[in-house]
Design a protein around this motif. Structure first.
Motif, mmCIF file in Angstrom:
data_model
loop_
_atom_site.group_PDB
_atom_site.id
_atom_site.type_symbol
_atom_site.label_atom_id
_atom_site.label_comp_id
_atom_site.label_asym_id
_atom_site.label_seq_id
_atom_site.Cartn_x
_atom_site.Cartn_y
_atom_site.Cartn_z
ATOM 1 N N ALA A 91 0.734 -1.143 -0.084
ATOM 2 C CA ALA A 91 0.138 -0.174 0.045
ATOM 3 C C ALA A 91 0.850 1.230 -0.146
ATOM 4 N N VAL A 92 1.933 1.135 0.728
ATOM 5 C CA VAL A 92 2.694 2.448 0.892
ATOM 6 C C VAL A 92 3.572 2.593 -0.322
ATOM 7 N N SER A 93 4.145 1.539 -0.593
ATOM 8 C CA SER A 93 5.210 1.549 -1.839
ATOM 9 C C SER A 93 4.563 2.092 -3.187
ATOM 10 N N THR A 94 3.241 1.300 -3.420
ATOM 11 C CA THR A 94 2.586 1.905 -4.800
ATOM 12 C C THR A 94 2.249 3.142 -4.790
ATOM 13 N N SER A 95 1.570 3.765 -3.751
ATOM 14 C CA SER A 95 1.049 5.226 -3.783
ATOM 15 C C SER A 95 2.466 5.851 -3.610
ATOM 16 N N PHE A 100 5.898 9.826 -6.304
ATOM 17 C CA PHE A 100 7.384 10.393 -7.071
ATOM 18 C C PHE A 100 7.614 10.229 -8.251
ATOM 19 N N ALA A 101 6.616 9.164 -8.983
ATOM 20 C CA ALA A 101 7.295 9.045 -10.461
ATOM 21 C C ALA A 101 6.201 10.223 -11.305
ATOM 22 N N LYS A 102 5.076 10.217 -10.842
ATOM 23 C CA LYS A 102 4.104 11.037 -11.887
ATOM 24 C C LYS A 102 3.732 12.548 -11.075
ATOM 25 N N LEU A 103 3.793 12.623 -9.882
ATOM 26 C CA LEU A 103 3.298 13.878 -9.154
ATOM 27 C C LEU A 103 4.649 14.491 -8.434
ATOM 28 N N ARG A 104 5.542 15.134 -9.466
ATOM 29 C CA ARG A 104 6.788 15.566 -8.858
ATOM 30 C C ARG A 104 6.305 16.997 -8.372
ATOM 31 N N TYR A 105 7.205 17.269 -7.290
ATOM 32 C CA TYR A 105 7.135 18.459 -6.708
ATOM 33 C C TYR A 105 8.716 18.949 -6.437
ATOM 34 N N ARG A 106 9.006 20.127 -5.784
ATOM 35 C CA ARG A 106 10.008 20.444 -5.386
ATOM 36 C C ARG A 106 10.716 19.691 -4.391
ATOM 37 N N GLY A 107 11.631 19.218 -4.353
ATOM 38 C CA GLY A 107 12.368 18.505 -3.522
ATOM 39 C C GLY A 107 12.125 16.870 -3.552
ATOM 40 N N SER A 108 11.354 16.466 -4.629
ATOM 41 C CA SER A 108 10.983 14.983 -4.639
ATOM 42 C C SER A 108 12.172 14.215 -5.019
ATOM 43 N N GLY A 109 13.268 14.799 -5.633
ATOM 44 C CA GLY A 109 14.327 14.139 -6.018
ATOM 45 C C GLY A 109 15.181 13.679 -4.657
ATOM 46 N N ALA A 110 14.981 14.723 -3.645
ATOM 47 C CA ALA A 110 15.780 14.504 -2.535
ATOM 48 C C ALA A 110 15.114 13.428 -1.749
ATOM 49 N N VAL A 111 14.015 13.323 -1.509
ATOM 50 C CA VAL A 111 13.330 12.589 -1.070
ATOM 51 C C VAL A 111 13.486 11.104 -1.478
ATOM 52 N N VAL A 112 13.433 10.882 -2.811
ATOM 53 C CA VAL A 112 13.713 9.732 -3.230
ATOM 54 C C VAL A 112 15.326 9.285 -3.069
ATOM 55 N N ALA A 113 16.011 10.134 -3.039
ATOM 56 C CA ALA A 113 17.372 9.829 -2.478
ATOM 57 C C ALA A 113 17.800 9.396 -1.559
ATOM 58 N N ALA A 114 16.890 10.255 -0.326
ATOM 59 C CA ALA A 114 17.056 9.776 0.881
ATOM 60 C C ALA A 114 16.348 8.351 1.249
ATOM 61 N N ILE A 115 15.172 7.911 0.337
ATOM 62 C CA ILE A 115 14.932 6.460 0.611
ATOM 63 C C ILE A 115 15.818 5.541 0.025
ATOM 64 N N ILE A 116 16.603 5.932 -1.153
ATOM 65 C CA ILE A 116 17.591 4.801 -1.399
ATOM 66 C C ILE A 116 18.720 4.933 -0.552
ATOM 67 N N PHE A 157 13.007 -0.220 -0.143
ATOM 68 C CA PHE A 157 13.375 -0.847 -1.362
ATOM 69 C C PHE A 157 12.100 -1.133 -2.308
ATOM 70 N N ALA A 158 11.079 -1.430 -1.741
ATOM 71 C CA ALA A 158 9.545 -1.484 -2.482
ATOM 72 C C ALA A 158 9.415 0.097 -2.997
ATOM 73 N N THR A 159 9.433 1.031 -2.508
ATOM 74 C CA THR A 159 9.137 2.095 -2.912
ATOM 75 C C THR A 159 10.048 2.560 -4.001
ATOM 76 N N PHE A 160 11.384 2.029 -4.008
ATOM 77 C CA PHE A 160 12.482 2.591 -4.928
ATOM 78 C C PHE A 160 11.926 1.732 -6.249
ATOM 79 N N LEU A 161 11.534 0.421 -6.126
ATOM 80 C CA LEU A 161 11.240 -0.476 -7.247
ATOM 81 C C LEU A 161 9.999 0.237 -8.156
ATOM 82 N N MET A 162 9.008 0.263 -7.196
ATOM 83 C CA MET A 162 7.591 0.915 -7.713
ATOM 84 C C MET A 162 8.026 2.459 -8.261
ATOM 85 N N THR A 163 8.694 3.223 -7.778
ATOM 86 C CA THR A 163 9.190 4.565 -8.427
ATOM 87 C C THR A 163 9.638 4.397 -9.845
ATOM 88 N N VAL A 164 10.844 3.428 -9.940
ATOM 89 C CA VAL A 164 11.314 3.136 -11.184
ATOM 90 C C VAL A 164 10.315 2.659 -12.151
#
Length: 280
Positions: A91-95, A100-116, A157-164
């Motif tokens: 539920a968390v990783s898909t949403s 992160f992939a389609k509703l990008r906002y300022r700082g979303s890249g930094a959030v994804v980097a923090a998740i990685i 990991f699941a969020t990273f995979l779903m984002t990609v």
């Protein structure tokens, strides 16, 4: 004419030789990987005396396993914790991945980097602080503690995979759905999720195996007998009351069956999910 056929025949022979060599290598690897499973099952079908002598088979070790452990309860505990943690992770990783992939906002890249970056943190370095925090909250020695810890460990990991994976969905498809009057929530539920089934299956398989086979979290957060998982029960069994290797092999075989079954059922989706996601 004969001179033309000779190179073709040589090329065909070389191709067959390479295929045969590849087949032999894969066969050898298959034997190496399957032999421990065969050894485990074969040992579980022997008594200690039969195991020492190397001959004969019996179900005595399986009977001893069910007498030493509440196998049914521990399997049910494992199933409950695994399914609940998987539900939270999916539920968390898909949403989050869709956002992160389609509703990008300022700082979303930094959030994804923090998740990685969270993927690089060793579990052993955070498990004790998590135990202290959950202990202060009164959540130790019940199902919720293990579920929350497994969900927290598996979500990055699941969020990273779903984002990609969601990034590979065409933006034109999202724009067309918006023009048709669909909201982002409807696009996520009706379009994105059905198309992401292979990636979701990959998350389910990998996380199921990780959670089901884990021992460290169970030993720390599920110390009471009525909450133990099958893996934790086998760990306690090996450390104390039973030293019979065939009995332990029977428990290991029983514990491995659900993970093997899930992998066999979803292996095609697992390959598609990984190749269409991380592979891109």
């Amino acid at each position: 004419m004969a001179t033309t056929l000779l190179p073709r025949a040589a090329a065909l022979t070389a191709r067959r030789f390479k295929r045969g060599l590849l087949f032999l290598v894969m066969l050898l690897l298959g034997v190496i990987m399957l032999y421990p499973l065969y050894y485990m099952v074969d040992s579980s079908l022997r008594t200690s005396a039969q195991y020492q002598s190397g001959s004969g088979h019996s179900l005595a070790s399986w009977h001893a396993l069910f007498e030493a452990l509440p196998v049914g309860q521990e399997m049910a505990n494992s199933a409950l914790i695994t399914i609940a943690a998987l539900a939270i992770i999916v539920a968390v990783s898909t949403s989050a991945g869709f956002g992160f992939a389609k509703l990008r906002y300022r700082g979303s890249g930094a959030v994804v980097a923090a998740i990685i970056a969270c993927l690089m943190v060793p579990v052993q370095s955070i498990i004790l602080p998590e135990f202290a925090n959950l202990s202060q909250a009164g959540l130790v020695n019940n199902y919720s503690s293990a579920i929350l810890v497994y969900a927290a460990l598996g979500t990055p990991f699941a969020t990273f995979l779903m984002t990609v994976y969601f990034r590979e969905l065409p933006d034109e498809l999202i724009e067309a759905a918006l023009l048709d009057g669909l909201s982002y929530r409807s696009i996520f539920v009706r379009i994105a999720l059905p198309m992401a089934r292979p990636a979701i299956a990959a998350v389910v398989v990998l996380q199921f195996i990780q959670i089901w086979d884990d021992l460290l979290v169970g030993l720390l957060f599920l110390q009471t007998p009525e909450h133990r998982t099958i893996t934790t029960g086998l760990g306690v069994l090996a450390a104390g009351r039973v030293t019979s290797l065939p009995v332990l092999m029977a428990g290991a075989t029983l514990s491995a069956l659900p993970a093997v079954a899930v992998y066999l059922l979803l292996q095609r989706h697992l390959v598609r999910g990984l190749t269409m996601g991380i592979g891109k």
